[in-house]
Motif scaffolding. Sequence first.
Motif, PDB file in Angstrom:
ATOM      1  N   TRP A 208       0.993  -0.979  -0.019  1.00  0.00           N
ATOM      2  CA  TRP A 208      -0.072   0.253   0.032  1.00  0.00           C
ATOM      3  C   TRP A 208       0.858   1.162   0.024  1.00  0.00           C
ATOM      4  O   TRP A 208       2.101   1.136   0.103  1.00  0.00           O
ATOM      5  CB  TRP A 208      -0.789   0.044   1.259  1.00  0.00           C
ATOM      6  N   THR A 222      -4.873   6.748   1.822  1.00  0.00           N
ATOM      7  CA  THR A 222      -4.147   5.605   1.968  1.00  0.00           C
ATOM      8  C   THR A 222      -4.748   4.634   0.710  1.00  0.00           C
ATOM      9  O   THR A 222      -5.962   4.535   0.602  1.00  0.00           O
ATOM     10  CB  THR A 222      -4.437   4.497   2.955  1.00  0.00           C
ATOM     11  N   LEU A 224      -4.656   0.849  -1.338  1.00  0.00           N
ATOM     12  CA  LEU A 224      -3.988  -0.462  -1.313  1.00  0.00           C
ATOM     13  C   LEU A 224      -3.919  -0.951  -2.609  1.00  0.00           C
ATOM     14  O   LEU A 224      -4.748  -0.800  -3.716  1.00  0.00           O
ATOM     15  CB  LEU A 224      -5.272  -1.340  -0.766  1.00  0.00           C
ATOM     16  N   TYR A 225      -2.521  -1.425  -2.952  1.00  0.00           N
ATOM     17  CA  TYR A 225      -2.381  -2.021  -4.322  1.00  0.00           C
ATOM     18  C   TYR A 225      -2.453  -3.524  -4.346  1.00  0.00           C
ATOM     19  O   TYR A 225      -2.991  -4.224  -5.498  1.00  0.00           O
ATOM     20  CB  TYR A 225      -1.113  -1.618  -4.755  1.00  0.00           C
ATOM     21  N   TYR A 250      -4.996   0.403   6.910  1.00  0.00           N
ATOM     22  CA  TYR A 250      -5.634   1.630   7.025  1.00  0.00           C
ATOM     23  C   TYR A 250      -5.912   2.244   8.063  1.00  0.00           C
ATOM     24  O   TYR A 250      -6.860   3.077   8.439  1.00  0.00           O
ATOM     25  CB  TYR A 250      -7.285   1.086   6.470  1.00  0.00           C
ATOM     26  N   ARG A 259      -9.782   6.554   1.831  1.00  0.00           N
ATOM     27  CA  ARG A 259      -9.091   5.328   1.645  1.00  0.00           C
ATOM     28  C   ARG A 259      -9.582   4.449   0.410  1.00  0.00           C
ATOM     29  O   ARG A 259     -10.723   4.683  -0.027  1.00  0.00           O
ATOM     30  CB  ARG A 259      -9.432   4.425   2.887  1.00  0.00           C
ATOM     31  N   THR A 261      -8.580   1.544  -3.099  1.00  0.00           N
ATOM     32  CA  THR A 261      -7.802   0.493  -3.816  1.00  0.00           C
ATOM     33  C   THR A 261      -7.432   0.635  -4.876  1.00  0.00           C
ATOM     34  O   THR A 261      -8.353   1.545  -5.609  1.00  0.00           O
ATOM     35  CB  THR A 261      -8.482  -0.702  -3.581  1.00  0.00           C
TER      36      THR A 261
END
Length: 295
Positions: A208, A222, A224-225, A250, A259, A261
């Motif tokens: 992330w 944030t 997320l990958y 997170y 937040r 993705t």
Amino acid sequence: MEIKPLSALSEEEILQVWNAGFRGYALNVQMTLEQLRVRIQNEELNSEKSVVAILDGQAVGFIMNGFRGLGGNKVAWNGGTGVVPSYRGKGVGQALVQATLALYEHEFVDIATLEALHNNQSAIQLYRRNGYEAVDALFIHKKRGALPLSGEQSDGFQLDRVDPATLGELPFYRLEAPWQSHWHSVRDGEAAVVKRVGEGNPIGYALWKRVQEPETGIHQATVLYQCEIEHGIKGKAREEVVHLLLTHLYEPHKKELNRSTFNIPATNRTVMNALRNAGFLPFVQQVQMVKKWEH
């Protein structure tokens, strides 16, 4: 029509054809010159091995390419296909794709990858006609506000922070992840692995990135990958490992953050379910497409 290496253009001309080629696109990907430079660097795009279509002395379309070694294969990525609106539907895209595939073969590429918006059927059909296959659906999610994740965890697992580059050494690292989701592309990314208590081998990982406000350094977002679990971990244990990773990356849960993705595959059902249960909503869906060669 003439097909040339994209490097035949100046930086300013590349920027011009990029912005013109994506005019009217469903997502806003218009860029400044500095943003384009950063994208080229971060995503390892190669202008000498990218292509541009020239018609009547004007650049009317392009495909940007990146090349990377992954899992013993040479992988090529289509990092952007754009055609100037007035030249769409006139064979420019087909000529660019054919030139790109010829370049891939010359470079002994094993796997060619790309992503297309799921509702961009003309692009998807263009790639299908040239041998690409759709292998997964990809989702970008967003969640604003506090996060309903509990800090309570099973005593059977422990989480360790690691250098993102070490993820590529894991036997279950997702080699087929979209290009921009690999650790190589996530500059200033963060990573963690999960192990069973008392055991040395990781059974899950996450990648992330935290985004800070440039002037104040305050944590704003944030992203997320990747969040992957070893295939042998099933059922409740799999859910607990995902929960532990998401809970950690997170944080802080009560803070108002953006937040999100980036290109989480639909086939990663445990993660998709956990995100949905935490209130994340998908707002962009893409199709991941692949073409393979045997040399």
